[in-house]
Motif scaffolding. Structure first.
Motif, PDB file in Angstrom:
ATOM      1  N   THR A  83       0.857  -1.181   0.000  1.00 47.65           N
ATOM      2  CA  THR A  83       0.000   0.000   0.000  1.00 47.65           C
ATOM      3  C   THR A  83       0.897   1.236   0.000  1.00 47.65           C
ATOM      4  O   THR A  83       2.123   1.138   0.030  1.00 47.65           O
ATOM      5  CB  THR A  83      -0.898   0.021   1.246  1.00 47.65           C
ATOM      6  OG1 THR A  83      -0.055   0.132   2.413  1.00 47.65           O
ATOM      7  CG2 THR A  83      -1.723  -1.249   1.355  1.00 47.65           C
ATOM      8  N   ALA A  89      -0.772  -5.067   0.602  1.00 50.56           N
ATOM      9  CA  ALA A  89      -2.095  -4.664   0.133  1.00 50.56           C
ATOM     10  C   ALA A  89      -3.139  -5.735   0.439  1.00 50.56           C
ATOM     11  O   ALA A  89      -2.841  -6.923   0.531  1.00 50.56           O
ATOM     12  CB  ALA A  89      -2.053  -4.397  -1.364  1.00 50.56           C
ATOM     13  N   ASN A 130      -6.337  -2.043  -2.319  1.00 47.21           N
ATOM     14  CA  ASN A 130      -5.767  -0.787  -1.812  1.00 47.21           C
ATOM     15  C   ASN A 130      -4.256  -0.691  -2.030  1.00 47.21           C
ATOM     16  O   ASN A 130      -3.555  -0.045  -1.255  1.00 47.21           O
ATOM     17  CB  ASN A 130      -6.084  -0.618  -0.319  1.00 47.21           C
ATOM     18  CG  ASN A 130      -5.423  -1.670   0.559  1.00 47.21           C
ATOM     19  OD1 ASN A 130      -4.852  -2.639   0.062  1.00 47.21           O
ATOM     20  ND2 ASN A 130      -5.524  -1.506   1.873  1.00 47.21           N
TER      21      ASN A 130
END
Length: 283
Positions: A83, A89, A130
């Protein structure tokens, strides 16, 4: 665009109507929670092999006129797929399919040779991730015919039209980007191996190119083959059958999400060859 919207709405209506109309009419169902782990996942434009822990919930049921299938994955990457803050992530991917059995709807036996039945499949895919790069927010509706083959267990082959859109990080468009409508040839199976406490399960998708991507780059056809050899631990140990399973899974995904793995920009990350261990609990 009008035709696109009309067909997309037809797929949406078929999937939602099937989900609502069968909720109280289930003849048989199976739920499962599974875990799988591998260290050789790949992501486009990322040169690293990625470790991922994946937890899945799946539901399958049959009802008077067909069947429902729901799968929800939570995929947790290691630091090789970060991320913005540098942590691994997280991705959520949800898939739903409803298949209407045309023979059951018509009240007729439509078996023909090696074909058990004929169907019509509708559903959707949805994801969010994300990561610091692409950060996918995929939405996709599917609709098309299905052939159900006469095998131990099941083997279904579908030709599905796909209406896909995305709105990732850096999308230069002012709204969600819609790809060109494109087809997918999809096979799914779960086949016991004789009288052994083993089964071979999985899916194979061939997805045609979907026109230019959000950034104007041409897309390529993709192949996603994911299969597993599972041992029924309960049956081996003298306990309940079809409850606990463990096994080996392998995924080959070429040109992931339609990205051209030969393009140097994707740094070899658009094709994955991923061995995994897998465990399941059915209830």
């Amino acid at each position: 665009m009008v035709r696109y919207r009309a067909l997309q709405q037809a797929a949406m209506a078929a999937a939602l109507a099937a989900a609502c109309g069968t909720a109280a009419a289930v003849d048989w169902g199976d739920n499962a929670i599974s875990y799988r782990y591998g260290t050789r996942f790949r992501e486009p434009a990322n040169p690293n092999e990625i470790g991922k822990n994946v937890v899945n919930f799946s539901h399958f049921d049959s009802y008077k006129y067909g069947s429902n299938f729901l799968s929800a994955d939570v995929l947790q990457s290691d630091h090789s797929d970060p991320t913005a803050s540098g942590h691994g992530a997280t991705e959520v991917y949800v898939l739903y399919r409803n298949t209407l059995d045309i023979g059951k709807v018509a009240g007729k036996d439509l078996k023909w040779g090696i074909v058990r039945g004929w169907g019509a499949t509708a559903g959707f895919d949805w994801n969010t991730k994300n990561d610091a790069g692409y950060a996918s927010r995929k939405r996709m509706w599917v609709l098309g015919p299905t052939v159900m083959f006469e095998v131990p267990g099941f083997l279904n082959v579908s030709v599905l039209e796909l209406w896909e859109s995305n709105d990732p990080t850096g999308n230069p468009h002012n709204s969600r980007y819609e790809y060109k409508t494109h087809p997918m040839l999809s096979a799914a199976w779960g086949i016991p191996i004789g009288s052994l406490p083993l089964s071979y399960e999985g899916y194979l998708n061939y997805i045609a190119a979907k026109g230019p991507d959000e950034f104007g780059n041409p897309t390529k056809p993709e192949i996603n083959w994911d299969s597993q050899l599972m041992v029924d631990v309960g049956a081996v140990a003298g306990g309940p059958k079809h409850t606990f399973k463990v096994g080996f899974e392998y995924q080959y995904w070429k040109n992931k999400f339609g990205n051209d793995n030969a393009n140097p920009f994707f740094r070899g990350g658009a094709t994955a060859r991923t061995p995994m261990i897998r465990a399941e609990y059915h209830f």
